[in-house]
Design an enzyme around this catalytic site. Structure first.
Site, PDB file in Angstrom:
ATOM      1  N   GLU A   1     -10.333  25.190  90.588  1.00  0.00           N
ATOM      2  CA  GLU A   1     -11.386  26.101  90.851  1.00  0.00           C
ATOM      3  C   GLU A   1     -10.919  27.463  90.589  1.00  0.00           C
ATOM      4  O   GLU A   1     -11.016  28.503  91.474  1.00  0.00           O
ATOM      5  CB  GLU A   1     -12.037  25.813  92.305  1.00  0.00           C
ATOM      6  CG  GLU A   1     -12.567  24.769  92.824  1.00  0.00           C
ATOM      7  CD  GLU A   1     -13.152  24.648  94.114  1.00  0.00           C
ATOM      8  OE1 GLU A   1     -12.739  25.360  94.977  1.00  0.00           O
ATOM      9  OE2 GLU A   1     -13.940  23.747  94.351  1.00  0.00           O
TER      10      GLU A   1
ATOM     11  N   CYS B   1      -4.535  44.504  85.157  1.00  0.00           N
ATOM     12  CA  CYS B   1      -5.846  43.993  84.869  1.00  0.00           C
ATOM     13  C   CYS B   1      -6.429  45.299  84.095  1.00  0.00           C
ATOM     14  O   CYS B   1      -7.265  45.103  83.276  1.00  0.00           O
ATOM     15  CB  CYS B   1      -6.664  43.498  85.955  1.00  0.00           C
ATOM     16  SG  CYS B   1      -5.916  41.990  86.416  1.00  0.00           S
TER      17      CYS B   1
ATOM     18  N   CYS C   1      -9.201  40.409  90.136  1.00  0.00           N
ATOM     19  CA  CYS C   1      -8.334  41.296  90.637  1.00  0.00           C
ATOM     20  C   CYS C   1      -8.236  42.612  89.702  1.00  0.00           C
ATOM     21  O   CYS C   1      -8.784  42.836  88.937  1.00  0.00           O
ATOM     22  CB  CYS C   1      -7.004  40.523  89.799  1.00  0.00           C
ATOM     23  SG  CYS C   1      -5.276  41.428  89.848  1.00  0.00           S
TER      24      CYS C   1
ATOM     25  N   GLU D   1     -15.277  16.674  93.048  1.00  0.00           N
ATOM     26  CA  GLU D   1     -15.050  16.469  94.521  1.00  0.00           C
ATOM     27  C   GLU D   1     -16.236  16.520  95.206  1.00  0.00           C
ATOM     28  O   GLU D   1     -17.332  17.178  94.641  1.00  0.00           O
ATOM     29  CB  GLU D   1     -14.278  17.931  94.793  1.00  0.00           C
ATOM     30  CG  GLU D   1     -12.786  18.322  94.311  1.00  0.00           C
ATOM     31  CD  GLU D   1     -12.359  19.271  94.898  1.00  0.00           C
ATOM     32  OE1 GLU D   1     -12.809  19.888  95.997  1.00  0.00           O
ATOM     33  OE2 GLU D   1     -11.290  19.793  94.290  1.00  0.00           O
TER      34      GLU D   1
ATOM     35  N   TYR E   1      -8.713  19.065 109.034  1.00  0.00           N
ATOM     36  CA  TYR E   1     -10.092  18.465 109.596  1.00  0.00           C
ATOM     37  C   TYR E   1     -11.151  18.227 108.406  1.00  0.00           C
ATOM     38  O   TYR E   1     -12.411  18.067 108.872  1.00  0.00           O
ATOM     39  CB  TYR E   1     -10.704  19.296 110.793  1.00  0.00           C
ATOM     40  CG  TYR E   1      -9.428  19.235 112.151  1.00  0.00           C
ATOM     41  CD1 TYR E   1      -8.916  18.231 112.228  1.00  0.00           C
ATOM     42  CD2 TYR E   1      -9.224  20.538 112.240  1.00  0.00           C
ATOM     43  CE1 TYR E   1      -7.943  18.244 113.315  1.00  0.00           C
ATOM     44  CE2 TYR E   1      -8.108  20.416 113.240  1.00  0.00           C
ATOM     45  CZ  TYR E   1      -7.653  19.340 113.728  1.00  0.00           C
ATOM     46  OH  TYR E   1      -6.637  19.374 114.862  1.00  0.00           O
ATOM     47  N   HIS E   2     -10.696  18.385 107.362  1.00  0.00           N
ATOM     48  CA  HIS E   2     -11.792  18.171 106.235  1.00  0.00           C
ATOM     49  C   HIS E   2     -11.742  16.500 105.889  1.00  0.00           C
ATOM     50  O   HIS E   2     -10.701  15.837 106.076  1.00  0.00           O
ATOM     51  CB  HIS E   2     -10.962  18.661 104.984  1.00  0.00           C
ATOM     52  CG  HIS E   2     -11.978  19.066 103.849  1.00  0.00           C
ATOM     53  ND1 HIS E   2     -12.511  17.771 102.843  1.00  0.00           N
ATOM     54  CD2 HIS E   2     -12.924  19.970 103.252  1.00  0.00           C
ATOM     55  CE1 HIS E   2     -13.548  18.239 102.132  1.00  0.00           C
ATOM     56  NE2 HIS E   2     -13.700  19.559 102.324  1.00  0.00           N
TER      57      HIS E   2
ATOM     58  N   CYS F   1      -2.464  36.879  89.425  1.00  0.00           N
ATOM     59  CA  CYS F   1      -3.422  37.932  88.621  1.00  0.00           C
ATOM     60  C   CYS F   1      -3.513  37.450  87.343  1.00  0.00           C
ATOM     61  O   CYS F   1      -2.596  36.846  86.517  1.00  0.00           O
ATOM     62  CB  CYS F   1      -2.611  39.081  88.548  1.00  0.00           C
ATOM     63  SG  CYS F   1      -3.041  40.022  87.067  1.00  0.00           S
TER      64      CYS F   1
HETATM   65  C1  GLA Z   1     -12.154  22.818  96.999  1.00  0.00           C
HETATM   66  C2  GLA Z   1     -10.920  22.617  96.570  1.00  0.00           C
HETATM   67  C3  GLA Z   1     -10.052  21.678  97.089  1.00  0.00           C
HETATM   68  C4  GLA Z   1     -10.419  21.622  98.652  1.00  0.00           C
HETATM   69  C5  GLA Z   1     -11.902  21.579  98.946  1.00  0.00           C
HETATM   70  C6  GLA Z   1     -12.215  21.503 100.222  1.00  0.00           C
HETATM   71  O1  GLA Z   1     -13.069  22.218  96.211  1.00  0.00           O
HETATM   72  O2  GLA Z   1     -10.846  22.288  95.212  1.00  0.00           O
HETATM   73  O3  GLA Z   1      -8.861  21.901  96.792  1.00  0.00           O
HETATM   74  O4  GLA Z   1      -9.908  22.977  99.100  1.00  0.00           O
HETATM   75  O5  GLA Z   1     -12.198  22.785  98.525  1.00  0.00           O
HETATM   76  O6  GLA Z   1     -13.550  21.482 100.559  1.00  0.00           O
HETATM   77 ZN    ZN Z   2      -4.519  41.598  87.849  1.00  0.00          ZN
END
Ligand code: GLA
Ligand code: ZN
Length: 675
Positions: free
Chosen positions: A152, A162, A157, A309, A359-360, A117
């Site tokens: 990210e 909140c 929430c 990324e 599997y990423h 939160c």
């Molecule tokens: C996001 C996250 C990563 C990973 C990728 C997988 O961008 O920041 O930690 O989980 O997705 O695609």
């Molecule tokens: Zn909250």
């Protein structure tokens, strides 16, 4: 003069590496492989909170110390994350307030990530403390070149904390309940508030029908503003904590392009540099990816950014996780650089052995050696970037065309009950962006409040919410010779989503020289048509019924009771022009009107190249870099316009010479501009 995002001598190459998930005896072999792939930067410590703080009293950094040493020994720089995107299990157990409550009102238990939160004081206290401890500990590590706060940021929430924080936020915004009642139009459905404590969060239990539909737009828009601010405060608190100890190390957090939940325009202003994660599917158009890059560059004020990324091969979270075809990873990496990135980074360096990302795609596969297609492609690109050395770094693009993109407007457009459920802000933005981009016209993605004076053309699709002063900005821009284009569903409401009375498009009416009396919404299967310059185009989604008030009609509807009335108009205003496109149309129309305007205004493409080849420029002092990216399945012939060198192929060309750009191929042509 040319601003670097961090202190690095070349395009940085590397990405997320999670050695803490593996036995130590495997680390040296990883390093051998990553060095072979020419990796020179690692993002470390993204999800290690539970490892670093096994209990409330105890912090353990020995393992991270070893990992930091490992990177140093192998000459890899570090982008160090603060690990605060997933709280430890003990914290959730001891302080359930750190857990989020979802849109349905269900209090979460421990699990997953991005689960804290943002208004929990416990979460804030411990995340800041961890960031501070990391900064203290590694402040003198010369290998550390950037901070990566959390990961990210996102989600919402709806907990009681909140709710309380929302009331505080509202008091700051409105000062008095009278002002709030006015802005929220609470006389509708008897919502008048007599006490701040009566206010609750707009969710499934209160104002919302579902996540997309609300009965009280202004409350829901304010909640979005508040939620974005709350998460940003978490970012800022950690930012301040690390800045204190490492004032010279730039700080970022990884963003997600056109992510609706956070007002990145505001976020961009409080980050040292922008970084973002690019995960297109194979079906996405190359213009869509380009738009995301341009948007991320735009929120950073045009400075170079970091591609934090991308996957070297496939993803794991799509329904069908297609492989990136041979050459595509390289092509998309250069596309990022072309649009302003000074780094190419991957998620992830090594596939994990368990859980949902096993599997990423990764540089090091489960096979564990270098004899894979993906490894070969990664290592070839690494080698190529090494050869480029300091070229490109810090260079910037210049654009004379701008596209307005505003998060608050996006929220307002899509919360609006009526006129059509099929009206999606991104779709309308994409139509104009694609028309510019496929003609290789450089474009900046700007905010409503940005300076317009450096542009010749400003396009603002669906400028529904005109915030205070924005119309004046636009008015001045056109008065001084600018060309402006906007569309249906523009100028309707103010910043509180209250209708600007006196006829649509509100404060833009005099600028556009029209009055929109009514708007017809067509179901997805129905079309009208309009005639524009002797050619017929489809009219879809919404059809404005327009009265001319000084503007000239450029196209008329062909059917229905409003046949022969204006669908597209142009008004000359001061020394400039204001176009209005009163309906949604097809690609051929957008491409044509954009081409015509660009020709009139002498907006030139970055290069004359066959369609399907993307051409993008970056400049650094006198150095001129032209990126040519062939997104097609076939090779294309390119004619060069100047004496130049292809930096990747190492070939010199003379003006008018031709060369073949292979399918999925890239060329970076460099020349020196005479001053
Ligand atoms: C996001 C996250 C990563 C990973 C990728 C997988 O961008 O920041 O930690 O989980 O997705 O695609
Ligand atoms: Zn909250």
């Amino acid at each position: 003069m040319w601003e670097k995002v961090w202190d690095h001598h070349k395009i940085a190459y590397g990405g997320d590496y999670n050695p803490e998930q593996w036995p130590e005896e495997t680390w040296e072999e990883d390093m051998r492989l990553l060095a072979l792939a020419h990796v020179d930067i690692l993002t470390l410590n993204v999800f290690s909170w539970a490892l670093l703080q096994p209990s409330e009293e105890e912090y353990r950094f020995e393992k991270l110390d070893k990992i930091m040493e490992l990177a140093k020994k192998h000459h890899m720089k570090v982008c160090l994350a603060t690990s605060t995107a997933a709280h430890p299990a003990w914290m959730a157990r001891k302080y359930p307030e750190v857990l989020r409550t979802d849109f349905r009102g269900i209090k979460r238990k421990f699990g997953a990530r991005h689960n804290s939160c943002p208004n929990s004081l416990v979460y804030r206290k411990y995340s800041v403390r961890l960031a501070q401890k990391l900064a203290e500990r590694y402040a003198d590590d010369e290998n550390l070149i950037a901070w990566h706060i959390s990961n990210e940021y996102g989600g919402e929430c709806y907990c009681e904390n909140c709710e309380k924080a929302f009331r505080v936020w509202l008091k700051k915004r409105y000062q008095t309940l009278e002002a709030l009642n006015r802005a929220w139009n609470t006389s509708f459905w008897g919502h008048t508030f007599y006490d701040w404590e009566e206010i609750v969060l707009p969710d499934h239990r209160t104002e919302h029908i579902d996540e997309e539909q609300t009965t009280a737009q202004t409350i829901s828009i304010d909640y979005r503003r508040f939620n974005s601010d709350s998460l940003m405060e978490c970012f800022r608190l950690e930012y301040d904590a690390v800045k204190k100890h490492t004032p010279d190390i730039p700080i970022t957090t990884n963003l997600m392009g056109t992510y609706k939940v956070l007002d990145y325009r505001k976020w961009g202003a409080s980050m040292d540099f922008i970084s973002w994660d690019n995960y297109p599917s194979n079906e996405d158009s190359f213009s869509k990816t380009a738009l995301n890059h341009d948007l991320m560059r735009g929120i950073g004020g045009g400075k170079p950014f970091v591609l934090m990324e991308q996957t070297p091969s496939q993803q794991n979270w799509q329904p069908f996780n297609a492989l990136k075809r041979p050459g595509v990873m390289r092509l998309w990496s250069y596309q990022a650089i072309a649009h302003g990135s000074d780094a190419v980074m991957f998620f992830q360096m090594k596939r994990s052995v368990g859980s949902c990302e096993k599997y990423h795609g990764a540089v090091i596969s489960h096979a564990g050696h270098e004899n894979t297609r993906v490894f070969r492609e990664v290592s070839q690109l690494g080698e190529e970037l090494e050869r480029l050395g300091g070229e490109i770094l810090g260079s910037r693009g210049t654009a004379q065309a701008a596209l307005m993109f505003d998060w608050e407007n996006w929220w307002a457009v899509e919360y609006s009950a009526g006129p059509s459920v099929s009206l999606k802000y991104l779709d309308e933005i994409m139509k104009y962006y694609t028309a510019l981009h496929t003609q290789n016209i450089p474009v900046d993605l700007i905010g409503e409040e940005d300076d317009l004076s450096k542009y010749k053309l400003v396009i603002a699709p669906v400028l529904y919410m005109t915030k205070p002063g924005v119309d004046q900005h636009i008015r001045e821009f056109i008065r001084h010779g600018g060309t402006f284009l906007t569309t249906f569903f523009s100028g309707y409401v103010d910043e509180s989503d209250l209708v600007i009375l006196g006829g649509y498009p509100g404060r833009l009416r005099d600028i556009l020289g029209i009055w929109v009396e009514e708007t017809d919404a067509l179901p997805d299967t129905k079309r009208n048509r309009f005639l524009y310059g002797g050619q017929e185009y489809s009219a879809e989604l919404l059809c404005d019924i327009i009265h001319l008030e000084g503007a000239q009609s450029l196209a008329e509807y062909q059917e229905d009771f409003y046949a022969n009335t204006a669908a597209v108009t142009c008004n000359s205003f001061g020394e400039g022009n204001a176009y209005y496109v009163g309906t949604r149309s097809e690609e051929a129309f957008y491409s044509r009107i954009v081409r015509e305007i660009c020709q009139q205004q002498q907006l030139k493409p970055a290069a004359e190249v066959p369609s399907g080849v993307e051409a993008v420029e970056r400049f650094r002092d006198k150095e001129h870099y032209l990126f040519l990216l062939n997104h097609k399945e076939e090779a294309e012939q390119i004619t060069v316009s100047k004496d130049c060198q292809d930096l990747l192929a190492g070939i010199d060309y003379q003006a008018e010479e031709q060369f073949e750009l292979p399918a999925k191929g890239v060329a970076i042509l460099k020349w020196m501009e005479r001053s």
